[in-house]
Design a protein around this motif. Sequence first.
Motif, PDB file in Angstrom:
ATOM      1  N   VAL A   1     -36.639  12.038 -34.964  1.00  0.00           N
ATOM      2  CA  VAL A   1     -37.038  11.679 -36.331  1.00  0.00           C
ATOM      3  C   VAL A   1     -37.318  12.938 -37.147  1.00  0.00           C
ATOM      4  N   ALA A   2     -38.005  13.911 -36.539  1.00  0.00           N
ATOM      5  CA  ALA A   2     -38.287  15.154 -37.256  1.00  0.00           C
ATOM      6  C   ALA A   2     -36.999  15.904 -37.580  1.00  0.00           C
ATOM      7  N   ALA A   3     -36.096  16.019 -36.597  1.00  0.00           N
ATOM      8  CA  ALA A   3     -34.836  16.732 -36.833  1.00  0.00           C
ATOM      9  C   ALA A   3     -34.002  16.037 -37.900  1.00  0.00           C
ATOM     10  N   TYR A   4     -33.942  14.711 -37.857  1.00  0.00           N
ATOM     11  CA  TYR A   4     -33.179  13.922 -38.829  1.00  0.00           C
ATOM     12  C   TYR A   4     -33.714  14.157 -40.244  1.00  0.00           C
ATOM     13  N   ASN A   5     -35.019  14.084 -40.396  1.00  0.00           N
ATOM     14  CA  ASN A   5     -35.615  14.258 -41.720  1.00  0.00           C
ATOM     15  C   ASN A   5     -35.604  15.709 -42.173  1.00  0.00           C
ATOM     16  N   ASP A   6     -35.625  16.648 -41.227  1.00  0.00           N
ATOM     17  CA  ASP A   6     -35.501  18.059 -41.607  1.00  0.00           C
ATOM     18  C   ASP A   6     -34.151  18.314 -42.262  1.00  0.00           C
ATOM     19  N   VAL A   7     -33.085  17.732 -41.706  1.00  0.00           N
ATOM     20  CA  VAL A   7     -31.758  17.918 -42.289  1.00  0.00           C
ATOM     21  C   VAL A   7     -31.707  17.315 -43.693  1.00  0.00           C
ATOM     22  N   ILE A   8     -32.235  16.116 -43.845  1.00  0.00           N
ATOM     23  CA  ILE A   8     -32.231  15.474 -45.165  1.00  0.00           C
ATOM     24  C   ILE A   8     -33.004  16.315 -46.174  1.00  0.00           C
ATOM     25  N   ARG A   9     -34.184  16.773 -45.776  1.00  0.00           N
ATOM     26  CA  ARG A   9     -34.998  17.600 -46.682  1.00  0.00           C
ATOM     27  C   ARG A   9     -34.269  18.880 -47.061  1.00  0.00           C
ATOM     28  N   ASP A  10     -33.741  19.586 -46.074  1.00  0.00           N
ATOM     29  CA  ASP A  10     -33.135  20.884 -46.344  1.00  0.00           C
ATOM     30  C   ASP A  10     -31.825  20.747 -47.114  1.00  0.00           C
ATOM     31  N   GLU A  11     -31.091  19.646 -46.902  1.00  0.00           N
ATOM     32  CA  GLU A  11     -29.908  19.418 -47.726  1.00  0.00           C
ATOM     33  C   GLU A  11     -30.293  19.239 -49.190  1.00  0.00           C
ATOM     34  N   ALA A  12     -31.372  18.505 -49.419  1.00  0.00           N
ATOM     35  CA  ALA A  12     -31.824  18.304 -50.794  1.00  0.00           C
ATOM     36  C   ALA A  12     -32.288  19.621 -51.416  1.00  0.00           C
ATOM     37  N   VAL A  13     -33.008  20.428 -50.646  1.00  0.00           N
ATOM     38  CA  VAL A  13     -33.499  21.700 -51.172  1.00  0.00           C
ATOM     39  C   VAL A  13     -32.337  22.646 -51.471  1.00  0.00           C
ATOM     40  N   VAL A  14     -31.354  22.695 -50.573  1.00  0.00           N
ATOM     41  CA  VAL A  14     -30.182  23.541 -50.826  1.00  0.00           C
ATOM     42  C   VAL A  14     -29.445  23.056 -52.064  1.00  0.00           C
ATOM     43  N   GLY A  15     -29.271  21.751 -52.203  1.00  0.00           N
ATOM     44  CA  GLY A  15     -28.593  21.224 -53.377  1.00  0.00           C
ATOM     45  C   GLY A  15     -29.304  21.587 -54.663  1.00  0.00           C
ATOM     46  N   LEU A  16     -30.615  21.469 -54.675  1.00  0.00           N
ATOM     47  CA  LEU A  16     -31.378  21.817 -55.866  1.00  0.00           C
ATOM     48  C   LEU A  16     -31.265  23.297 -56.191  1.00  0.00           C
ATOM     49  N   ASN A  17     -31.369  24.136 -55.167  1.00  0.00           N
ATOM     50  CA  ASN A  17     -31.286  25.578 -55.403  1.00  0.00           C
ATOM     51  C   ASN A  17     -29.872  25.997 -55.807  1.00  0.00           C
ATOM     52  N   HIS A  18     -28.877  25.363 -55.195  1.00  0.00           N
ATOM     53  CA  HIS A  18     -27.497  25.686 -55.559  1.00  0.00           C
ATOM     54  C   HIS A  18     -27.224  25.305 -57.008  1.00  0.00           C
ATOM     55  N   GLN A  19     -27.725  24.161 -57.399  1.00  0.00           N
ATOM     56  CA  GLN A  19     -27.548  23.725 -58.779  1.00  0.00           C
ATOM     57  C   GLN A  19     -28.278  24.664 -59.739  1.00  0.00           C
ATOM     58  N   ASN A  20     -29.452  25.096 -59.338  1.00  0.00           N
ATOM     59  CA  ASN A  20     -30.222  26.016 -60.182  1.00  0.00           C
ATOM     60  C   ASN A  20     -29.488  27.334 -60.373  1.00  0.00           C
ATOM     61  N   VAL A  21     -28.867  27.839 -59.286  1.00  0.00           N
ATOM     62  CA  VAL A  21     -28.117  29.095 -59.389  1.00  0.00           C
ATOM     63  C   VAL A  21     -26.945  28.946 -60.352  1.00  0.00           C
ATOM     64  N   ARG A  22     -26.217  27.820 -60.230  1.00  0.00           N
ATOM     65  CA  ARG A  22     -25.061  27.626 -61.110  1.00  0.00           C
ATOM     66  C   ARG A  22     -25.482  27.581 -62.578  1.00  0.00           C
TER      67      ARG A  22
END
Length: 504
Positions: free
Chosen positions: A134-155
Amino acid sequence: MHGKIPSLLVVGAFLLATPASADTLREALARAYQTNPTITGARAGQRAVDENVPIARAAGLPSASAGGSYSENLLRSGNSLSSPARSASADTSLVVPIYRGGAVRNSLRAAETRADAGRLGLRGTESDLFTDVVAAYNDVIRDEAVVGLNHQNVRVLEINLRASRDRFQVGDLTRTDVAQSEARLSIARGQLQSAEARLISSRENYIRVVGAPPGTLAEPPPLPNLPVSVDAAVAQALADNPFLLAAARQRDATRYDIGIARAARLPQVSGVVGGSYTNFLGSLGSGTGVRVGQDGASGNVGLSLSLPLFQGGRPGAQVRQAEARRSQAIEAVTETERAVIAQARSAFAVYRSSLEVIASSQNAVNANRLSLEGVRAENSVGTRTILDILNAEQELLNSQVTLVTARRDAYVAGFALLAAMGNAEARDLGLDGGALYDPMLNYNRVRRRINDFASDGEPAPVATGTTLTPSQDAAVTRPLEPALGTPVDRTRSLSTGSASPNRQ
């Protein structure tokens, strides 16, 4: 235990609500349950513990043995009547234990109790594994969202920097505005790199726990039947936590160990039945002219009594040792109890606080969206600067990251709370992927077996390796935050060249 059944059905049902179009938490749990080496190794260890029961029982069962010998007398000082040239013999014996001072009975009870403790420990291993999944599953979901937000911010900041440089060239902005945009873009790129590294690490950890790379992970379903108070959580944890129950059974087993140690200073009685056969192979009486029989047989039956009188203090030391180990097991129960209470209380606190953070972060996200739009509108009429817009956008990004992190923390803490309460095992979750592993099947299979030549064969690997899984990257496909997709600077050019007010 019957009171748990309705809650267990609810816990199992919550995993059924996940969409089938993506990798689901239920699928990840089922895969780990079948192929994770931690759980498959624990099952093998429990099968080894089960064998202690027939081993202990064997000490109270009859034992039979047979032997034989053949000898040649190379040097003989007498005639062949007193020293035949050769002989062959065979003997058999049957020993039936009658009294062992209680050692067999106590050994059997200790083995059965430890097998029971092992099965409870296996439940706890399942619970820990599922918590990791459960922790690993939610870590991936969280980090995908954080990467998406940061990637969008950079663009967005890259677009803004180009616009700022263009406007600087025509005199609408100062060098300070451009420097501010450059600084924010550099910071955003660094944050993106860190977020991507965390995402890769989370995906690799997912592979370690689950055994396969994560695909597009569906949002996990809500956790049901969580306690409404910390006292209720602790009460159920003290009643049902598998590790606490296992520690209590290990403590109970040490009582029988003391009885085993005391049996070493008590008499032992056995029934003995034996027989022997000897053949001198024609060498008895050869050369003497006397005809004698060349073979003979004998049989005996009786009782054997062993009465220990002095053993150098060994039995006393073994008794004291067993008593000390019982004391250690008693303290281990208290230690486990403390850990269970702390786990339940801390998981409850993290869960409740994370819910509060989710609520406040959601409010912050909504407020920051409105604030960003307002600052942009005010910038269009000249009352706000580029720096104001950059700050507002960063605040929205931070609140989004806080929100997705709090959602992850709440879910993981909630599941950890269920695990502490004994409600996060395979029998509770209703997993697919084949029949659930039942340790009692092996226990019942071996507990009364008496075949000396029985074997289960050479073991084969059960868990799957991850050597062939591809290295993970930080690519994301999740939807992004709409408010962060708009360029920072949306104002029209006010003037050109040195006549610009910003150049005055």
